[in-house]
Motif scaffolding. Structure first.
Motif, PDB file in Angstrom:
ATOM      1  N   GLN A 168       0.475  -1.073   0.044  1.00 56.01           N
ATOM      2  CA  GLN A 168      -0.039   0.418   0.049  1.00 56.01           C
ATOM      3  C   GLN A 168       0.772   0.895   0.166  1.00 56.01           C
ATOM      4  N   SER A 169       2.059   1.397  -0.208  1.00 52.59           N
ATOM      5  CA  SER A 169       2.604   2.199  -0.274  1.00 52.59           C
ATOM      6  C   SER A 169       4.203   1.799  -0.613  1.00 52.59           C
ATOM      7  N   THR A 170       4.788   3.223  -1.555  1.00 53.80           N
ATOM      8  CA  THR A 170       5.823   3.360  -2.159  1.00 53.80           C
ATOM      9  C   THR A 170       6.153   3.203  -3.514  1.00 53.80           C
ATOM     10  N   LEU A 176      -1.350   0.436  -5.985  1.00 52.24           N
ATOM     11  CA  LEU A 176      -1.517  -0.258  -3.918  1.00 52.24           C
ATOM     12  C   LEU A 176      -2.837  -0.671  -3.632  1.00 52.24           C
ATOM     13  N   CYS A 177      -3.017  -1.362  -2.594  1.00 48.85           N
ATOM     14  CA  CYS A 177      -4.063  -1.183  -2.003  1.00 48.85           C
ATOM     15  C   CYS A 177      -4.391   0.256  -1.159  1.00 48.85           C
ATOM     16  N   PRO A 235      -2.012 -13.968  10.499  1.00 46.06           N
ATOM     17  CA  PRO A 235      -2.252 -12.556  11.387  1.00 46.06           C
ATOM     18  C   PRO A 235      -2.510 -11.116  11.407  1.00 46.06           C
ATOM     19  N   LEU A 236      -2.005 -10.957   9.277  1.00 43.31           N
ATOM     20  CA  LEU A 236      -2.870  -9.037   9.272  1.00 43.31           C
ATOM     21  C   LEU A 236      -4.294  -8.341   9.642  1.00 43.31           C
ATOM     22  N   ILE A 237      -4.599 -10.329   9.720  1.00 40.79           N
ATOM     23  CA  ILE A 237      -6.194  -9.131   9.449  1.00 40.79           C
ATOM     24  C   ILE A 237      -6.530  -9.159  10.850  1.00 40.79           C
ATOM     25  N   GLU A 256      -6.883  -2.193   7.351  1.00 42.35           N
ATOM     26  CA  GLU A 256      -7.897  -0.941   6.509  1.00 42.35           C
ATOM     27  C   GLU A 256      -7.908  -1.000   5.412  1.00 42.35           C
ATOM     28  N   ALA A 257      -6.762  -0.945   5.008  1.00 44.07           N
ATOM     29  CA  ALA A 257      -6.131  -1.078   3.803  1.00 44.07           C
ATOM     30  C   ALA A 257      -6.486  -3.093   2.418  1.00 44.07           C
TER      31      ALA A 257
END
Length: 271
Positions: free
Chosen positions: A78-80, A106-107, A178-180, A186-187
């Motif tokens: 979601q970045s860079t 990106l997301c 685990p990221l849930i 959120e993204a």
């Protein structure tokens, strides 16, 4: 018996806030990348699809290329963008390889699965230009993506997939469940089903590849655990694997070895 305490998942996957001088380190990357581009041979912003960010940079060695090195950037999907990471091609180019650095949407504009498809499309496109073996590496979320490309469910063309040799995810994420539990979701908008479907730890690796999962020895415990996890599981599925914890490296300087063709990291990637 081993007792586990409840995990603060946001902290477990937080890198910048747990690395001293992290902002200063990250501020150097665009400068190093611009300096490399200014002196490099190659072509920038090659289009591989219709999306705005469907483009890649391809850096070339002085002589005939020995093969194709791929570096996929991270940023938690979601970045860079690729302008920050050009210098990560240096070690490969100095060793005589063409170096591909792909960008992707990106997301939350797209899903993680769509990002993986975009990177596969970029690799297929560049592989049509460069002959020889293909080595994949990527950092953090990029490590996840290159592992996904090394599975039997890969989005790579059959001819491209057959040319894969070494896959070296750096500080990668291989079980996304685990990221849930983090604010990152959120993204990412992962569910249990989509997290499992996009986790290379749950997939069969291509039988002809070798995987070396690489991580900094001073990284967050979750990155150490995920690094060991993919090497362990894929070894059990029949391919050659290794898990390396590079001493005295954290999440932001573990990629420094990509700049030196003689580093342990680059010798592993190009072996």
């Amino acid at each position: 018996m081993v007792a586990f305490q409840k995990t603060d998942w946001n902290d477990a996957y937080e890198n910048g806030g747990n690395i001293a001088n992290s902002e200063e380190i990250k501020s150097r990357w665009p400068v190093e990348a611009a300096n490399f581009r200014a002196n490099a041979k190659g072509e920038l912003d090659i289009s591989y699809g219709s999306e705005e960010r469907a483009k890649y940079d391809l850096f070339l060695p002085a002589g005939e290329s020995k093969g194709l090195f791929v570096f996929v950037h991270g940023g938690y999907w979601q970045s860079t963008d690729i302008s920050i990471w050009s210098h990560c091609a240096k070690g490969a180019v100095d060793a005589g390889y063409a170096a591909l650095i792909p960008d992707y949407t990106l997301c939350p504009e797209v899903t993680i699965d769509q990002i993986t498809q975009m990177v596969a499309q970029a690799v297929n496109h560049a592989a049509s230009k460069i002959d020889g073996p293909i080595m994949l590496t990527g950092h953090s979320a990029g490590g996840h993506i290159v592992a996904e490309l090394g599975t039997t469910q890969t989005q790579l063309d059959k001819k491209t997939a057959a040319r894969l040799t070494n896959i070296v995810p750096i500080s990668g994420l291989f079980d996304l469940r685990p990221l849930i539990h983090t604010k990152l979701n959120e993204a990412l908008k992962l569910t249990i089903d989509s997290a499992e479907q996009n986790s290379p730890a749950f997939k069969m690796p291509l039988p002809h590849i070798r995987l070396t999962a690489w991580v900094g020895g001073n990284e967050r415990h979750e990155f150490l655990r995920q690094n060991a996890l993919i090497a362990n599981i894929w070894h059990g599925l029949g391919i050659l694997t290794d898990a390396v914890e590079e001493p005295d490296k954290h999440h932001f300087n573990v990629i420094d070895g990509l700049l030196d063709k003689d580093s342990a990291l680059m010798r592993t990637v190009l072996a």
